[in-house]
Motif scaffolding. Structure first.
Motif, PDB file in Angstrom:
ATOM      1  N   ARG A  82       5.354   0.820  -1.063  1.00 46.95           N
ATOM      2  CA  ARG A  82       3.998   1.681  -0.451  1.00 46.95           C
ATOM      3  C   ARG A  82       4.214   3.097  -0.785  1.00 46.95           C
ATOM      4  NH1 ARG A  82       4.148   1.450   6.086  1.00 46.95           N
ATOM      5  NH2 ARG A  82       6.002   3.216   6.291  1.00 46.95           N
ATOM      6  N   ASP A  83       3.071   3.886  -0.790  1.00 48.41           N
ATOM      7  CA  ASP A  83       3.090   5.245  -0.735  1.00 48.41           C
ATOM      8  C   ASP A  83       3.254   5.661   0.601  1.00 48.41           C
ATOM      9  OD1 ASP A  83       2.276   7.976  -0.805  1.00 48.41           O
ATOM     10  OD2 ASP A  83       0.358   7.486  -1.953  1.00 48.41           O
ATOM     11  N   SER A  84       4.296   6.734   0.917  1.00 49.51           N
ATOM     12  CA  SER A  84       4.199   7.143   2.158  1.00 49.51           C
ATOM     13  C   SER A  84       3.331   7.995   2.699  1.00 49.51           C
ATOM     14  CB  SER A  84       5.776   8.086   2.216  1.00 49.51           C
ATOM     15  OG  SER A  84       5.533   9.233   1.331  1.00 49.51           O
ATOM     16  N   LYS A  85       2.565   8.606   1.951  1.00 51.00           N
ATOM     17  CA  LYS A  85       1.249   9.267   2.480  1.00 51.00           C
ATOM     18  C   LYS A  85       0.303   8.670   2.932  1.00 51.00           C
ATOM     19  CE  LYS A  85       0.918  11.827  -1.445  1.00 51.00           C
ATOM     20  NZ  LYS A  85       1.675  10.907  -2.196  1.00 51.00           N
ATOM     21  N   ASP A  86       0.366   7.337   2.693  1.00 49.23           N
ATOM     22  CA  ASP A  86      -0.810   6.219   3.256  1.00 49.23           C
ATOM     23  C   ASP A  86      -0.008   5.088   3.539  1.00 49.23           C
ATOM     24  OD1 ASP A  86      -3.441   5.050   3.468  1.00 49.23           O
ATOM     25  OD2 ASP A  86      -3.559   4.766   1.656  1.00 49.23           O
ATOM     26  N   ALA A 105      -0.748   3.369   6.022  1.00 50.03           N
ATOM     27  CA  ALA A 105      -1.904   2.151   6.324  1.00 50.03           C
ATOM     28  C   ALA A 105      -2.595   1.339   4.952  1.00 50.03           C
ATOM     29  CB  ALA A 105      -2.784   2.686   7.370  1.00 50.03           C
ATOM     30  N   GLY A 106      -2.138   1.999   4.040  1.00 48.90           N
ATOM     31  CA  GLY A 106      -2.832   1.635   2.733  1.00 48.90           C
ATOM     32  C   GLY A 106      -2.209   0.369   1.963  1.00 48.90           C
ATOM     33  N   PRO A 107      -2.449   0.014   0.996  1.00 47.90           N
ATOM     34  CA  PRO A 107      -1.941  -1.046   0.364  1.00 47.90           C
ATOM     35  C   PRO A 107      -0.410  -1.192   0.048  1.00 47.90           C
ATOM     36  CG  PRO A 107      -2.962   0.332  -1.282  1.00 47.90           C
ATOM     37  CD  PRO A 107      -3.381   1.001   0.094  1.00 47.90           C
ATOM     38  N   VAL A 108       0.114  -2.380   0.106  1.00 49.56           N
ATOM     39  CA  VAL A 108       1.407  -2.296  -0.333  1.00 49.56           C
ATOM     40  C   VAL A 108       1.652  -3.508  -1.395  1.00 49.56           C
ATOM     41  CG1 VAL A 108       3.575  -3.586   0.786  1.00 49.56           C
ATOM     42  CG2 VAL A 108       2.088  -2.263   2.211  1.00 49.56           C
TER      43      VAL A 108
END
Length: 63
Positions: free
Chosen positions: A35-39, A41-44
């Protein structure tokens, strides 16, 4: 969908100091999460163990 509660994330050793960070969870029962550490709660993306090994082999030994 893979359950992600309780997953331990770590920053990639190749992430940049400018905040472009990728986090990896290699303690999933079905594979490896990315995942993107800046998001957080975003997609994985979840890779099967074989797909992850192939990816790592490819980036470590490009053709």
């Amino acid at each position: 969908m893979t359950e992600l509660a309780g997953v331990t994330w770590r920053k990639s050793s190749r992430s940049s100091a400018q905040g472009n960070c990728v986090e990896v969870a290699d303690n999933l029962p079905v594979g490896v999460g990315v995942r993107d550490s800046k998001d957080a709660a975003g997609p994985v993306l979840v890779f099967s163990p074989q797909a992850w090994r192939t990816f790592l082999a490819t980036i470590h030994h490009p053709r």
